[in-house]
Design an enzyme around this catalytic site. Structure first.
Site, mmCIF file in Angstrom:
data_model
loop_
_atom_site.group_PDB
_atom_site.id
_atom_site.type_symbol
_atom_site.label_atom_id
_atom_site.label_comp_id
_atom_site.label_asym_id
_atom_site.label_seq_id
_atom_site.Cartn_x
_atom_site.Cartn_y
_atom_site.Cartn_z
ATOM 1 N N GLY A 1 -23.793 15.892 -22.079
ATOM 2 C CA GLY A 1 -22.759 16.435 -23.193
ATOM 3 C C GLY A 1 -23.305 16.087 -24.529
ATOM 4 O O GLY A 1 -24.221 14.992 -24.763
ATOM 5 N N LYS B 1 -24.339 15.317 -15.588
ATOM 6 C CA LYS B 1 -23.958 16.426 -16.408
ATOM 7 C C LYS B 1 -24.227 15.785 -17.719
ATOM 8 O O LYS B 1 -23.721 14.649 -18.406
ATOM 9 C CB LYS B 1 -22.487 16.695 -16.347
ATOM 10 C CG LYS B 1 -22.160 17.870 -17.344
ATOM 11 C CD LYS B 1 -22.747 19.233 -17.118
ATOM 12 C CE LYS B 1 -22.683 20.223 -18.127
ATOM 13 N NZ LYS B 1 -23.679 19.835 -19.218
ATOM 14 N N SER C 1 -19.361 18.454 -23.268
ATOM 15 C CA SER C 1 -19.848 19.024 -22.273
ATOM 16 C C SER C 1 -19.447 18.422 -20.934
ATOM 17 O O SER C 1 -19.579 19.037 -19.773
ATOM 18 C CB SER C 1 -21.141 19.847 -22.266
ATOM 19 O OG SER C 1 -20.992 21.070 -22.925
#
Length: 205
Positions: A150, A148, A10
């Protein structure tokens, strides 16, 4: 390990957002996208939402919708132009960042994020500004944190990521952490370890 490539999972939502906004697959980060109506591994993903909402909860289904709107040819061209990892997306436009063949190293993530921070990527200026905006995680006096997560093969064993940048004293410091993930209980370790590293460098309070 910093030079070893892994599936971005992600963290690719950053590039996906940039590309989607640049080509007009989505007009704004607040435009509502259809999640597709299928059962999802996370119940919270089972509704239509904007990129702003989707990136905050890492909604895979929404970003798969965005990738299908972009299309395989345009996606491949922009992944190449961005110099993103091994630049290989294969033939499945809505899975390549989850299963491969796309892979990227921590060093390459840092290079990519450094260019985003400086608005030096070959995508629209507006796309870079809006994408930065929806990645903001935390801020205080004299500092800000954009990031972010992931997880390749979530929620099972795989590789976990936490990438982004810190602005401290007016200077930007991109970073990337990846680690082996064994189970769901390890999820919070990605952010916790990254924050500890950044604090040890004097970049976070």
């Amino acid at each position: 390990r910093a030079t070893t490539r892994f599936v971005p999972a992600s963290t690719f939502k950053i590039a996906n957002s940039l590309i989607g906004l640049t080509v007009g697959a989505v007009q704004t980060v607040d435009e509502i996208l259809d999640y597709g109506g299928q059962p999802q591994p996370v119940k919270e993903w089972e509704r239509d939402m904007s990129l702003r909402e989707a990136i905050a909860i890492s909604n895979v289904a929404i970003y798969q919708t965005l990738a299908r709107r972009i299309g395989l040819n345009r996606m491949a061209a922009f992944v190449e132009a961005l110099g993103y990892g091994n630049r290989s997306i294969g033939q499945r436009v809505d899975r390549f960042w989850l299963d491969g063949p796309l892979q990227i190293s921590a060093i390459e993530q840092v290079g990519f994020l450094g260019k985003l921070v400086d608005h030096h990527l070959p995508v629209s200026e507006a796309a870079q500004t809006r994408t930065q905006e929806i990645l903001l995680k935390d801020k205080g006096e004299g500092w800000g944190l954009w990031a972010k997560s992931g997880w390749q093969n979530f929620p099972n064993e795989g590789v976990g990521w936490w990438v982004g940048w810190v602005n401290s004293g007016g200077v930007d410091y991109p970073f990337a952490l990846n680690m082996d993930m064994k189970n769901a209980e390890m999820g919070p370790l990605r952010e916790n370890l990254a924050r500890l590293c950044l604090k040890s460098l004097g970049l976070l309070p």
